[in-house]
Design a protein around this motif. Structure first.
Motif, PDB file in Angstrom:
ATOM      1  N   LEU A   1      48.169  45.724  37.577  1.00  0.00           N
ATOM      2  CA  LEU A   1      46.816  45.997  37.078  1.00  0.00           C
ATOM      3  C   LEU A   1      45.995  44.716  36.986  1.00  0.00           C
ATOM      4  N   LEU A   2      46.628  43.645  36.523  1.00  0.00           N
ATOM      5  CA  LEU A   2      45.914  42.367  36.449  1.00  0.00           C
ATOM      6  C   LEU A   2      45.565  41.838  37.842  1.00  0.00           C
ATOM      7  N   ALA A   3      46.335  42.208  38.844  1.00  0.00           N
ATOM      8  CA  ALA A   3      46.020  41.797  40.218  1.00  0.00           C
ATOM      9  C   ALA A   3      44.678  42.384  40.653  1.00  0.00           C
ATOM     10  N   PHE A   4      44.345  43.578  40.178  1.00  0.00           N
ATOM     11  CA  PHE A   4      43.044  44.163  40.505  1.00  0.00           C
ATOM     12  C   PHE A   4      41.916  43.413  39.795  1.00  0.00           C
ATOM     13  N   VAL A   5      42.179  42.914  38.593  1.00  0.00           N
ATOM     14  CA  VAL A   5      41.201  42.061  37.908  1.00  0.00           C
ATOM     15  C   VAL A   5      41.002  40.789  38.726  1.00  0.00           C
ATOM     16  N   GLN A   6      42.094  40.259  39.264  1.00  0.00           N
ATOM     17  CA  GLN A   6      42.027  39.068  40.105  1.00  0.00           C
ATOM     18  C   GLN A   6      41.126  39.298  41.325  1.00  0.00           C
ATOM     19  N   VAL A   7      41.350  40.406  42.006  1.00  0.00           N
ATOM     20  CA  VAL A   7      40.560  40.696  43.209  1.00  0.00           C
ATOM     21  C   VAL A   7      39.090  40.902  42.841  1.00  0.00           C
ATOM     22  N   GLY A   8      38.834  41.678  41.798  1.00  0.00           N
ATOM     23  CA  GLY A   8      37.445  41.923  41.384  1.00  0.00           C
ATOM     24  C   GLY A   8      36.723  40.652  40.991  1.00  0.00           C
TER      25      GLY A   8
ATOM     26  N   ALA B   1      37.503  37.595  41.867  1.00  0.00           N
ATOM     27  CA  ALA B   1      37.351  36.741  43.053  1.00  0.00           C
ATOM     28  C   ALA B   1      36.183  37.214  43.906  1.00  0.00           C
ATOM     29  N   LEU B   2      36.043  38.521  44.049  1.00  0.00           N
ATOM     30  CA  LEU B   2      34.927  39.048  44.845  1.00  0.00           C
ATOM     31  C   LEU B   2      33.582  38.686  44.229  1.00  0.00           C
ATOM     32  N   VAL B   3      33.515  38.679  42.898  1.00  0.00           N
ATOM     33  CA  VAL B   3      32.279  38.256  42.229  1.00  0.00           C
ATOM     34  C   VAL B   3      32.069  36.756  42.435  1.00  0.00           C
ATOM     35  N   MET B   4      33.130  35.957  42.264  1.00  0.00           N
ATOM     36  CA  MET B   4      32.997  34.502  42.406  1.00  0.00           C
ATOM     37  C   MET B   4      32.593  34.104  43.812  1.00  0.00           C
ATOM     38  N   TYR B   5      33.108  34.807  44.826  1.00  0.00           N
ATOM     39  CA  TYR B   5      32.787  34.482  46.215  1.00  0.00           C
ATOM     40  C   TYR B   5      31.530  35.193  46.713  1.00  0.00           C
TER      41      TYR B   5
ATOM     42  N   GLY C   1      35.000  32.933  36.036  1.00  0.00           N
ATOM     43  CA  GLY C   1      36.051  32.007  36.469  1.00  0.00           C
ATOM     44  C   GLY C   1      37.212  31.976  35.485  1.00  0.00           C
ATOM     45  N   GLY C   2      36.891  31.985  34.202  1.00  0.00           N
ATOM     46  CA  GLY C   2      37.932  32.026  33.170  1.00  0.00           C
ATOM     47  C   GLY C   2      38.728  33.319  33.228  1.00  0.00           C
ATOM     48  N   LEU C   3      38.031  34.427  33.442  1.00  0.00           N
ATOM     49  CA  LEU C   3      38.720  35.715  33.572  1.00  0.00           C
ATOM     50  C   LEU C   3      39.682  35.670  34.757  1.00  0.00           C
ATOM     51  N   HIS C   4      39.233  35.091  35.860  1.00  0.00           N
ATOM     52  CA  HIS C   4      40.080  35.015  37.046  1.00  0.00           C
ATOM     53  C   HIS C   4      41.332  34.159  36.773  1.00  0.00           C
ATOM     54  N   ARG C   5      41.117  32.990  36.192  1.00  0.00           N
ATOM     55  CA  ARG C   5      42.251  32.107  35.908  1.00  0.00           C
ATOM     56  C   ARG C   5      43.234  32.733  34.912  1.00  0.00           C
TER      57      ARG C   5
END
Length: 170
Positions: A49-56, A58-62, A75-79
């Motif tokens: 589930l956290l991997a989906f937070v990672q993808v989401g 990252a998509l916002v950051m990029y 960025g903090g949420l991603h890290r």
């Protein structure tokens, strides 16, 4: 090249250790869970589930998910979601390697074992690539996508199997 070589070495080392190590059958106590399989299924589900937070994130950051002003905390949420997902995988990987080893007699288990080794190899490569200057712009997204894909594959070959074959239980 150094991050990729280091990641490859980690993946191979885990696979070799998992294959030559004599499995103990027991490694991690299932604190709060009905057994080690339930522990592994639920911790892997949390990481999944956290991997989906990672993808989401990252998509916002990029800039792939257009938002008028990306929030300062993205960025903090991603890290932190990445750190939490990784930490959830540690007891699972420890149990798999130490108690079970790399197994190849059942196709699902072989794929799962190889994906586990691959996941940690890609993770190492991604972490080593983060501070590097001159990395192609596509480098981190590709490594992140590979880590995500491996984690989804791990979930499909372990947690989903557990929940459908054994049942949903703590």
């Amino acid at each position: 090249m150094v991050p990729l070589l280091a990641g490859g070495l980690v993946a191979v080392a885990l696979g070799v250790y998992g294959r030559v190590h004599t499995p103990t059958g027991f490694a991690v106590g299932p604190a709060g869970f009905s057994g080690p399989l339930a522990m592994k299924a639920w911790l892997t589900t949390g990481a999944f589930l956290l991997a989906f937070v990672q993808v989401g994130s990252a998509l916002v950051m990029y800039g792939r998910i257009p938002v008028p002003r990306p929030p300062a905390w993205i960025g903090g949420l991603h890290r932190w979601s990445g750190r939490a997902a990784f930490l959830l995988t540690i007891p699972v990987a420890f149990h798999c390697l130490y108690a079970l080893g790399l197994q190849y007699d059942v196709a699902r288990v072989l794929v799962h074992s190889l994906l586990g080794c691959f996941f940690y190899g890609v993770f190492v490569a991604k972490m080593l690539a983060l501070p590097r200057r001159g990395l192609p712009a596509w480098g981190l997204p590709v490594l992140g996508g590979l880590a995500f894909t491996a984690l989804v594959g791990l979930w499909l070959t372990s947690s989903l199997w557990f929940f459908t074959a054994i049942g949903v239980r703590l």
